[in-house]
Design a protein around this motif. Structure first.
Motif, PDB file in Angstrom:
ATOM      1  N   LEU A   1       0.827  -1.206   0.000  1.00  0.00           N
ATOM      2  CA  LEU A   1       0.000   0.000   0.000  1.00  0.00           C
ATOM      3  C   LEU A   1       0.858   1.251   0.000  1.00  0.00           C
ATOM      4  CD1 LEU A   1      -2.680   1.525   0.280  1.00  0.00           C
ATOM      5  CD2 LEU A   1      -2.596   1.098   2.754  1.00  0.00           C
ATOM      6  N   LEU A   2       1.884   1.279   0.817  1.00  0.00           N
ATOM      7  CA  LEU A   2       2.741   2.462   0.910  1.00  0.00           C
ATOM      8  C   LEU A   2       3.472   2.717  -0.400  1.00  0.00           C
ATOM      9  CD1 LEU A   2       3.554   4.651   2.872  1.00  0.00           C
ATOM     10  CD2 LEU A   2       5.422   3.186   3.671  1.00  0.00           C
ATOM     11  N   GLN A   3       3.936   1.660  -1.015  1.00  0.00           N
ATOM     12  CA  GLN A   3       4.639   1.811  -2.298  1.00  0.00           C
ATOM     13  C   GLN A   3       3.706   2.375  -3.374  1.00  0.00           C
ATOM     14  OE1 GLN A   3       6.483  -1.788  -3.691  1.00  0.00           O
ATOM     15  NE2 GLN A   3       7.190  -0.889  -5.607  1.00  0.00           N
ATOM     16  N   GLN A   4       2.505   1.835  -3.449  1.00  0.00           N
ATOM     17  CA  GLN A   4       1.544   2.319  -4.450  1.00  0.00           C
ATOM     18  C   GLN A   4       1.128   3.752  -4.171  1.00  0.00           C
ATOM     19  OE1 GLN A   4      -1.797  -0.350  -5.305  1.00  0.00           O
ATOM     20  NE2 GLN A   4      -0.617  -2.037  -4.450  1.00  0.00           N
ATOM     21  N   MET A   5       0.889   4.063  -2.900  1.00  0.00           N
ATOM     22  CA  MET A   5       0.417   5.407  -2.554  1.00  0.00           C
ATOM     23  C   MET A   5       1.463   6.471  -2.813  1.00  0.00           C
ATOM     24  SD  MET A   5      -2.711   5.678  -1.780  1.00  0.00           S
ATOM     25  CE  MET A   5      -2.574   7.364  -1.211  1.00  0.00           C
ATOM     26  N   CYS A   6       2.736   6.158  -2.583  1.00  0.00           N
ATOM     27  CA  CYS A   6       3.793   7.143  -2.871  1.00  0.00           C
ATOM     28  C   CYS A   6       3.770   7.525  -4.345  1.00  0.00           C
ATOM     29  CB  CYS A   6       5.152   6.569  -2.478  1.00  0.00           C
ATOM     30  SG  CYS A   6       5.439   6.528  -0.694  1.00  0.00           S
ATOM     31  N   ASP A   7       3.653   6.531  -5.204  1.00  0.00           N
ATOM     32  CA  ASP A   7       3.636   6.815  -6.647  1.00  0.00           C
ATOM     33  C   ASP A   7       2.364   7.547  -7.057  1.00  0.00           C
ATOM     34  OD1 ASP A   7       6.054   5.499  -6.830  1.00  0.00           O
ATOM     35  OD2 ASP A   7       5.171   3.576  -7.409  1.00  0.00           O
ATOM     36  N   ARG A   8       1.213   7.059  -6.591  1.00  0.00           N
ATOM     37  CA  ARG A   8      -0.056   7.639  -7.033  1.00  0.00           C
ATOM     38  C   ARG A   8      -0.257   9.045  -6.465  1.00  0.00           C
ATOM     39  NH1 ARG A   8      -4.119   4.008  -8.435  1.00  0.00           N
ATOM     40  NH2 ARG A   8      -5.380   5.885  -8.765  1.00  0.00           N
ATOM     41  N   THR A   9       0.192   9.281  -5.235  1.00  0.00           N
ATOM     42  CA  THR A   9       0.013  10.600  -4.631  1.00  0.00           C
ATOM     43  C   THR A   9       0.840  11.649  -5.370  1.00  0.00           C
ATOM     44  OG1 THR A   9      -0.392   9.611  -2.472  1.00  0.00           O
ATOM     45  CG2 THR A   9       0.166  11.935  -2.495  1.00  0.00           C
ATOM     46  N   ARG A  10       2.063  11.291  -5.773  1.00  0.00           N
ATOM     47  CA  ARG A  10       2.890  12.225  -6.541  1.00  0.00           C
ATOM     48  C   ARG A  10       2.231  12.543  -7.887  1.00  0.00           C
ATOM     49  NH1 ARG A  10       6.849   9.285  -3.794  1.00  0.00           N
ATOM     50  NH2 ARG A  10       8.234  10.614  -2.555  1.00  0.00           N
ATOM     51  N   GLN A  11       1.669  11.523  -8.516  1.00  0.00           N
ATOM     52  CA  GLN A  11       0.966  11.764  -9.781  1.00  0.00           C
ATOM     53  C   GLN A  11      -0.210  12.708  -9.580  1.00  0.00           C
ATOM     54  OE1 GLN A  11      -0.159   7.950 -11.384  1.00  0.00           O
ATOM     55  NE2 GLN A  11       1.934   7.190 -11.467  1.00  0.00           N
ATOM     56  N   LEU A  12      -0.949  12.494  -8.486  1.00  0.00           N
ATOM     57  CA  LEU A  12      -2.107  13.331  -8.195  1.00  0.00           C
ATOM     58  C   LEU A  12      -1.676  14.763  -7.898  1.00  0.00           C
ATOM     59  CD1 LEU A  12      -5.203  13.413  -7.641  1.00  0.00           C
ATOM     60  CD2 LEU A  12      -4.673  12.853  -5.255  1.00  0.00           C
ATOM     61  N   ALA A  13      -0.572  14.913  -7.152  1.00  0.00           N
ATOM     62  CA  ALA A  13      -0.124  16.242  -6.732  1.00  0.00           C
ATOM     63  C   ALA A  13       0.408  17.076  -7.890  1.00  0.00           C
ATOM     64  CB  ALA A  13       0.949  16.102  -5.651  1.00  0.00           C
ATOM     65  N   GLN A  14       0.793  16.433  -8.985  1.00  0.00           N
ATOM     66  CA  GLN A  14       1.347  17.176 -10.120  1.00  0.00           C
ATOM     67  C   GLN A  14       0.359  18.185 -10.687  1.00  0.00           C
ATOM     68  OE1 GLN A  14       2.647  14.219 -12.917  1.00  0.00           O
ATOM     69  NE2 GLN A  14       4.438  13.618 -11.692  1.00  0.00           N
ATOM     70  N   ALA A  15      -0.921  17.926 -10.502  1.00  0.00           N
ATOM     71  CA  ALA A  15      -1.933  18.851 -11.032  1.00  0.00           C
ATOM     72  C   ALA A  15      -2.091  20.083 -10.149  1.00  0.00           C
ATOM     73  CB  ALA A  15      -3.270  18.125 -11.165  1.00  0.00           C
ATOM     74  N   TYR A  16      -1.496  20.062  -8.939  1.00  0.00           N
ATOM     75  CA  TYR A  16      -1.720  21.149  -7.988  1.00  0.00           C
ATOM     76  C   TYR A  16      -0.428  21.855  -7.556  1.00  0.00           C
ATOM     77  CZ  TYR A  16      -6.073  18.559  -7.694  1.00  0.00           C
ATOM     78  OH  TYR A  16      -7.233  17.902  -8.011  1.00  0.00           O
TER      79      TYR A  16
END
Length: 482
Positions: A413-428
């Protein structure tokens, strides 16, 4: 009042009894586990051995893989036709309804609870009022107390909807539950339904007098709604006339194209398809806030479910960008977290099963069954040991290895969330600032995941009746494997 023949699904022929070698323990527990609540609104499952035995005697071997539709069709047919079995068949159905009601409350909490300040335990008393379901509905009079589950079955028409859909609909339209949600700023009607049943004339009062928008903004909103009615409402009417139904779903790309063609040219030229969808949701948000207000509820500071899109020139006002971005990011983060948790659980469990298949294939079924009984049915290790044929409860603990299981899920979960959260944050966040925030993001995610796992561990060691986010996701995966 028993169901009429026209309301019963085409029932299968009477099924043979299970042979002695068949075990009734795999009969889906939602048909013999009644969900009741304590005085403190906590879940207190009540197991009905009579219902479980009845199912074991009347369903075929392999009932654990039977679809809900098949099981419910059989139970409905027995309720209708077999006088000596009506009570138990009806009880099985009411157990199923109570489990579905619990799930709807959990879903409402997951979607709105954190943001609007309520929990499932505040919802339970409104809709989980079942007492003992082995009293036939046919024997009750209008003066006798009738639980919501019993009322749902009385009104259920299998020709119009599945039982799960009907339960969800009845719970979400429950008067007292909706009154409570309104007081917290939640109005359980989709944007598209709100737009569909609001008149163009009402928009002037709501946007002009209540929200204080300018005459130009009000006029553009009226033009938008009129075009929406000309396409979406007309399609809905035609769909109903053709025998279709269901809730109001988002407009299709084809409908948005036709809608744009009905707008004044000057306005249509400013709107892409995404802009048009955003403007419709922005309008629905204004209408939603007004409805909450007139019903005595707390008007939220932001829309319930719309993605925030910048208003076009001379269009309807948009919220402050900073608040807009924060709300949208948090909504996206919650969705990503749920998705990653579900994926991590699925990955780890399937990996563990593959390892068992190579080393100890005979332990696959006991492992899955014990995992389900512990997390989803809330049974103690000693009872689980008895049901899976072990002599001591420590053997169950050794089989499940819950601490190691949670550790593996945490890592994925932590590995997936680190990648997905960075992708999400790129828009902001701009890339340079995002680079400097990497360490903070990792630390915050580790804290969030560790908190989730700590709650799951506490739940496991104390046999709490509270179903954590971890447990709900785990049981959802186990149900999907059935």
């Amino acid at each position: 009042m028993p169901l009429s023949p026209t309301m019963v699904l085409n029932a299968p022929p009477r099924m043979r009894s299970l042979s002695p070698m068949d075990s009734p323990s795999e009969i889906p527990s939602k048909y013999w586990r009644l969900v009741r609540i304590t005085a403190s609104s906590r879940i207190s499952p009540h197991l009905l051995p009579t219902a479980k035995t009845y199912l074991a005697q009347h369903l075929t071997k392999g009932a654990e893989t039977a679809t809900d539709t098949a099981i419910q069709a059989y139970l409905l047919s027995q309720w209708q036709a077999a006088a000596d079995q009506i009570t138990v068949a009806e009880g099985c159905l009411r157990c199923y309804v109570s489990n579905q009601v619990e799930w709807v409350c959990q879903d409402l909490e997951a979607r709105f609870g954190e943001r609007y300040g309520f929990t499932r335990y505040e919802l339970f008393p409104f809709v989980l009022d079942e007492t003992y379901p082995l009293e036939p509905l046919a024997n009750s009079s209008s003066e006798t107390y009738c639980s919501l589950a019993a009322d749902i079955l009385r009104s259920f028409d299998p020709q119009r909807a599945s039982l799960s859909t009907w339960v969800t609909r009845r719970v979400r339209h429950h008067r007292d539950l909706n009154r409570f949600l309104l007081q917290h700023g939640v109005y359980l009607v989709s944007d598209w339904a709100i737009l569909n049943d609001t008149s163009v004339k009402q928009v002037s009062k709501i946007l002009g007098e209540f929200h204080g928008l300018s005459p130009t903004e009000v006029t553009q909103a009226q033009q938008l709604l009129q075009s929406y009615h000309g396409v979406y409402r007309r399609d809905r009417i035609q769909q109903r006339q053709a025998g279709g139904g269901g809730g109001c779903v988002p407009p299709t790309p084809e409908q948005l194209q036709r809608l744009a063609q009905q707008l004044p040219r000057a306005l249509a030229q400013k709107l892409s398809e995404d802009d048009l969808l955003g403007q419709l949701q922005a309008l629905a948000s204004y209408l939603r806030h007004y409805r909450i207000h007139v019903r005595g509820g707390l008007v939220p500071t932001e829309s319930l479910d719309r993605p925030e899109i910048a208003a076009v020139a001379q269009g309807m006002r948009a919220p402050a960008p900073q608040e807009d971005d924060t709300a949208q990011f948090l909504a996206g983060f919650r969705q990503v977290f749920d998705q990653c948790l579900q994926q991590a659980i699925a990955t780890v469990i399937e990996t563990w099963l593959a390892r068992l298949q190579r080393r100890q294939p005979e332990k696959i079924e006991p492992f899955l069954k014990a995992l389900r009984l512990f997390h989803c049915d809330g049974l103690a290790m000693g009872e689980i040991a008895r049901q899976i044929g072990f002599s001591q409860q420590y053997q169950v603990s050794r089989l499940l290895k819950l601490k190691a299981l949670r550790a593996d899920i945490r890592q994925h979960l932590l590995q997936q969330m680190c990648d997905r959260t960075r992708q999400l944050a790129q828009a902001y966040v701009d890339p340079e600032r995002l680079h400097h925030l990497n360490a903070q993001i990792d630390a915050a995610l580790a804290e969030r995941v560790d908190s989730l796992m700590a709650t799951a561990e506490t739940e496991a060691t104390t046999q709490s009746q509270h179903r954590s986010q971890f447990t709900v996701a785990l049981c959802r995966h186990l149900d999907s494997r059935r």
